[in-house]
Design a protein around this motif. Structure first.
Motif, PDB file in Angstrom:
ATOM      1  N   GLU A 176       6.629  51.212 158.082  1.00 28.15           N
ATOM      2  CA  GLU A 176       5.663  52.108 157.446  1.00 28.15           C
ATOM      3  C   GLU A 176       4.232  51.588 157.605  1.00 28.15           C
ATOM      4  OE1 GLU A 176       7.940  50.269 156.139  1.00 28.15           O
ATOM      5  OE2 GLU A 176       7.476  49.506 154.122  1.00 28.15           O
ATOM      6  N   SER A 226      12.347  40.965 158.119  1.00 28.74           N
ATOM      7  CA  SER A 226      12.402  39.745 157.308  1.00 28.74           C
ATOM      8  C   SER A 226      13.851  39.397 156.937  1.00 28.74           C
ATOM      9  CB  SER A 226      11.601  39.971 156.025  1.00 28.74           C
ATOM     10  OG  SER A 226      12.181  41.041 155.300  1.00 28.74           O
ATOM     11  N   GLU A 382       8.140  30.915 155.606  1.00 32.64           N
ATOM     12  CA  GLU A 382       7.485  31.668 156.683  1.00 32.64           C
ATOM     13  C   GLU A 382       6.248  32.346 156.110  1.00 32.64           C
ATOM     14  OE1 GLU A 382       9.242  35.343 158.185  1.00 32.64           O
ATOM     15  OE2 GLU A 382       8.682  34.763 160.217  1.00 32.64           O
TER      16      GLU A 382
HETATM   17  P1  NAD Z   1      10.501  43.882 156.595  1.00 30.32           P
HETATM   18  O1  NAD Z   1      11.839  43.263 156.573  1.00 30.32           O
HETATM   19  O2  NAD Z   1       9.751  44.034 155.326  1.00 30.32           O
HETATM   20  O3  NAD Z   1      10.583  45.365 157.225  1.00 30.32           O
HETATM   21  C1  NAD Z   1      11.175  45.598 158.492  1.00 30.32           C
HETATM   22  C2  NAD Z   1      11.647  47.039 158.559  1.00 30.32           C
HETATM   23  O4  NAD Z   1      12.707  47.234 157.625  1.00 30.32           O
HETATM   24  C3  NAD Z   1      10.593  48.075 158.229  1.00 30.32           C
HETATM   25  O5  NAD Z   1      10.740  49.175 159.104  1.00 30.32           O
HETATM   26  C4  NAD Z   1      10.940  48.463 156.797  1.00 30.32           C
HETATM   27  O6  NAD Z   1      10.508  49.739 156.424  1.00 30.32           O
HETATM   28  C5  NAD Z   1      12.447  48.401 156.864  1.00 30.32           C
HETATM   29  N1  NAD Z   1      13.109  48.245 155.563  1.00 30.32           N
HETATM   30  C6  NAD Z   1      12.638  47.639 154.453  1.00 30.32           C
HETATM   31  N2  NAD Z   1      13.572  47.664 153.474  1.00 30.32           N
HETATM   32  C7  NAD Z   1      14.662  48.283 153.994  1.00 30.32           C
HETATM   33  C8  NAD Z   1      15.945  48.608 153.476  1.00 30.32           C
HETATM   34  N3  NAD Z   1      16.305  48.283 152.233  1.00 30.32           N
HETATM   35  N4  NAD Z   1      16.817  49.235 154.290  1.00 30.32           N
HETATM   36  C9  NAD Z   1      16.481  49.559 155.558  1.00 30.32           C
HETATM   37  N5  NAD Z   1      15.267  49.288 156.088  1.00 30.32           N
HETATM   38  C10 NAD Z   1      14.363  48.659 155.319  1.00 30.32           C
HETATM   39  O7  NAD Z   1       9.690  43.040 157.666  1.00 30.32           O
HETATM   40  P2  NAD Z   1       8.162  43.158 158.065  1.00 30.32           P
HETATM   41  O8  NAD Z   1       7.320  42.675 156.945  1.00 30.32           O
HETATM   42  O9  NAD Z   1       7.916  44.516 158.618  1.00 30.32           O
HETATM   43  O10 NAD Z   1       8.100  42.141 159.303  1.00 30.32           O
HETATM   44  C11 NAD Z   1       7.906  40.776 159.176  1.00 30.32           C
HETATM   45  C12 NAD Z   1       9.197  40.027 159.370  1.00 30.32           C
HETATM   46  O11 NAD Z   1       9.813  40.403 160.607  1.00 30.32           O
HETATM   47  C13 NAD Z   1       8.988  38.526 159.483  1.00 30.32           C
HETATM   48  O12 NAD Z   1       9.978  37.856 158.749  1.00 30.32           O
HETATM   49  C14 NAD Z   1       9.139  38.264 160.968  1.00 30.32           C
HETATM   50  O13 NAD Z   1       9.490  36.941 161.303  1.00 30.32           O
HETATM   51  C15 NAD Z   1      10.197  39.230 161.322  1.00 30.32           C
HETATM   52  N6  NAD Z   1      10.221  39.481 162.771  1.00 30.32           N
HETATM   53  C16 NAD Z   1      11.279  39.002 163.499  1.00 30.32           C
HETATM   54  C17 NAD Z   1      11.293  39.168 164.883  1.00 30.32           C
HETATM   55  C18 NAD Z   1      12.438  38.667 165.728  1.00 30.32           C
HETATM   56  O14 NAD Z   1      12.591  39.144 166.857  1.00 30.32           O
HETATM   57  N7  NAD Z   1      13.262  37.748 165.262  1.00 30.32           N
HETATM   58  C19 NAD Z   1      10.231  39.819 165.506  1.00 30.32           C
HETATM   59  C20 NAD Z   1       9.180  40.291 164.718  1.00 30.32           C
HETATM   60  C21 NAD Z   1       9.180  40.128 163.347  1.00 30.32           C
END
Ligand code: NAD
Length: 490
Positions: A176, A226, A382
């Motif tokens: 979002e 995350s 992190e």
């Molecule tokens: P986040 O987990 O908050 O959100 C990721 C996605 O999940 C978003 O689209 C969000 O809307 C969705 N989401 C949130 N709650 C959900 C639920 N209950 N059910 C289904 N979907 C849901 O992560 P963020 O803040 O967008 O990104 C940062 C994190 O992503 C960091 O921890 C980073 O290390 C990680 N990341 C990992 C990689 C990798 O390849 N390992 C790459 C980029 C980012």
């Protein structure tokens, strides 16, 4: 103000329909686009469109699927600059990085186009001579791809072309906090000739993502985000016994030995933590430096960090852009403050960056803490921002122990000119990726993913497409013998 609907069945839903939310430009602090919040009905419609499109897409022969993926790659290259502008405007990442990420997205489409007509099974000789046994690699059906905000198109394209090449149809839910580039990407897919319904995009936050994960017609979920949300997704999928791939966070150790090239190691450390404003899952946020080089590397890094050009993400001269959104900005500032109070030594940076050319942008100074202990929050949590923690060590064993003493296991870096040391240490690093004398390097061919709380499953490389296929085994009995129905046959 740009207005977007949802992309379902090759059509855009009306922009006036349902709840809306803004996309905020983190450089100007102004809303610049308006997005639709997909409810349960929209998720159902998107999944239904993908279900309807799946049999024909899976039945399309591999050569035709490959041709479409290659055409999409061409269209991505033609539109790379404009796509980079959308993404940098949306998440504040500098355009010199988003520009090269668009070209890498095209590379991933070409790489997986090459697999579309080469998803071979095997023939397997059994004990019984009159049974012909072979395997088929089949698509799951409809898969959900859920991504984070830091690199929306890269994260999407780590998954999408592999899933498509394997014959799946897709529903995507971008973050979002940065959805615009993913929505614009739909136009490129259409221009490249992807049939309607093969890829659908719903925008929204946690509830939209959860509705998608829980949808009974979603056969597999691939998630980047995350560890906290990864856990929730794994639980929801676990309840329904759905397979998941989880690409989660990291707190990666980057280890510099006394025998390293100090200039190369300094550049590697800079790339590891200040590239992408530190908002990268593989950030080398824990720099372990052996005593002999400790002061020199710390000083070199401080000098280089102070010289980083912060500025408008759309200016090609800018080296570091903004943090992507206000909640992330607030989290990073809170982590910096807690590191100060925990007693890590602040070497440079340490707060919001201000200046006439930075306007209202969410800028944070490149920040370095030294003399940290591994049990401090700044060395364990992190932060996902431009904050480096430097930890000293004396001996190789100590470096291995500190490096692995972390809940994450995404990446590690080793800087040494001693090849024996490098070869000795690679198997001991508890991470899915190890870089030796380089850092933050990616390749379409090389598998990527984590262990421990960094997740499971792999993206890119051959392993990446296997995540989107399932194995079917087939046995054909060509003997004419009558068999005993009460004994298992082998
Ligand atoms: P986040 O987990 O908050 O959100 C990721 C996605 O999940 C978003 O689209 C969000 O809307 C969705 N989401 C949130 N709650 C959900 C639920 N209950 N059910 C289904 N979907 C849901 O992560 P963020 O803040 O967008 O990104 C940062 C994190 O992503 C960091 O921890 C980073 O290390 C990680 N990341 C990992 C990689 C990798 O390849 N390992 C790459 C980029 C980012």
């Amino acid at each position: 103000m740009r207005k977007y609907g949802l992309f379902i069945g090759g059509e855009w839903t009306e922009t006036g329909r349902g709840a809306r939310f803004p996309a905020v430009n983190p450089f100007t602090a102004e809303p610049w686009a308006e997005l639709a919040e997909a409810g349960q009905g929209d998720v159902d419609a998107a999944v239904a469109a993908a279900v309807a499109a799946q049999p024909a897409w899976a039945a399309t022969n591999g050569a035709t699927r490959a041709a479409i993926l290659n055409r999409i790659a061409d269209v991505i290259v033609e539109n790379a600059q404009q796509m980079a502008v959308y993404e940098s405007t949306d998440n504040g990442k500098v355009i010199r990085e988003t520009g090269s990420q668009m070209l890498f997205a095209a590379r991933l489409f070409r790489f997986y186009a090459g697999y579309a007509d080469k998803l071979y099974g095997s023939t397997i000789p059994l004990d019984s001579p009159t049974i012909f046994d072979y395997t088929l690699r089949e698509p799951y059906g409809v898969v959900a791809l859920i991504t984070a905000w830091n690199s929306p198109i890269t994260l999407l394209c780590n998954k999408l072309p592999a899933a498509l090449a394997a014959g799946n149809t897709i529903v995507v839910k971008p973050s979002e906090h940065a959805s615009v580039s993913t929505l614009e990407f739909c136009k490129l897919l259409t221009e490249g000739g992807l049939p309607p319904g093969v890829v659908n995009v719903v925008t929204g936050a946690a509830e939209t993502g959860a509705a998608l994960v829980r949808h009974p017609d979603i056969a597999k979920v691939s998630f980047t985000g995350s560890p906290g949300v990864g856990r929730k997704i794994a639980s929801m999928a676990g309840e329904m016994l759905k397979p998941v791939t989880l690409e989660l966070g990291g707190k990666s150790p980057n280890i510099v030995f006394d025998d390293a090239d100090p200039e190369a190691a300094t550049i590697g450390a800079l790339a590891g933590i200040f590239g992408a404003t530190g908002q990268t899952c593989v950030a080398g946020s824990r720099l372990l430096v052996q005593r002999g080089l400790y002061n020199e590397i710390t000083e070199r890094l401080a000098t280089r960090a102070q010289a980083i050009r912060l500025g408008d993400p759309l200016d090609p001269a800018s080296e570091m852009g903004t943090v992507a959104n206000q909640p992330q900005f607030d989290r990073i500032i809170a982590s910096i403050e807690s590191a100060k109070s925990d007693g890590a030594r602040l070497v440079t940076g340490g707060g919001a960056a201000k200046g006439a050319h930075l306007g209202k942008g969410l800028f944070i100074e490149p920040t370095i803490f030294a003399d940290a202990r591994n049990d401090m929050a700044v060395a364990q949590t992190e932060i996902f921002g431009p904050v480096l923690t430097i930890l000293p060590f004396e001996e190789e064993e100590e470096a291995v122990r500190i490096a692995n003493d972390i809940p994450f296991g995404l990446a590690s870096g080793i800087w040494t000119r001693d090849i024996s040391r490098a070869m000795r240490l690679v198997p001991r690093m508890k991470s899915g990726v190890v870089w030796v004398n380089t850092y933050r390097m990616v390749a379409a061919q090389a598998p990527f993913g984590g262990t421990k709380e960094s997740g499971f499953g792999r993206e890119r490389g051959e392993a990446g497409i296997m995540e989107f296929t399932t194995t079917k085994n087939v046995m054909i009995d060509y003997s004419s013998e009558a068999r005993d129905p009460f004994a298992i046959k082998n």
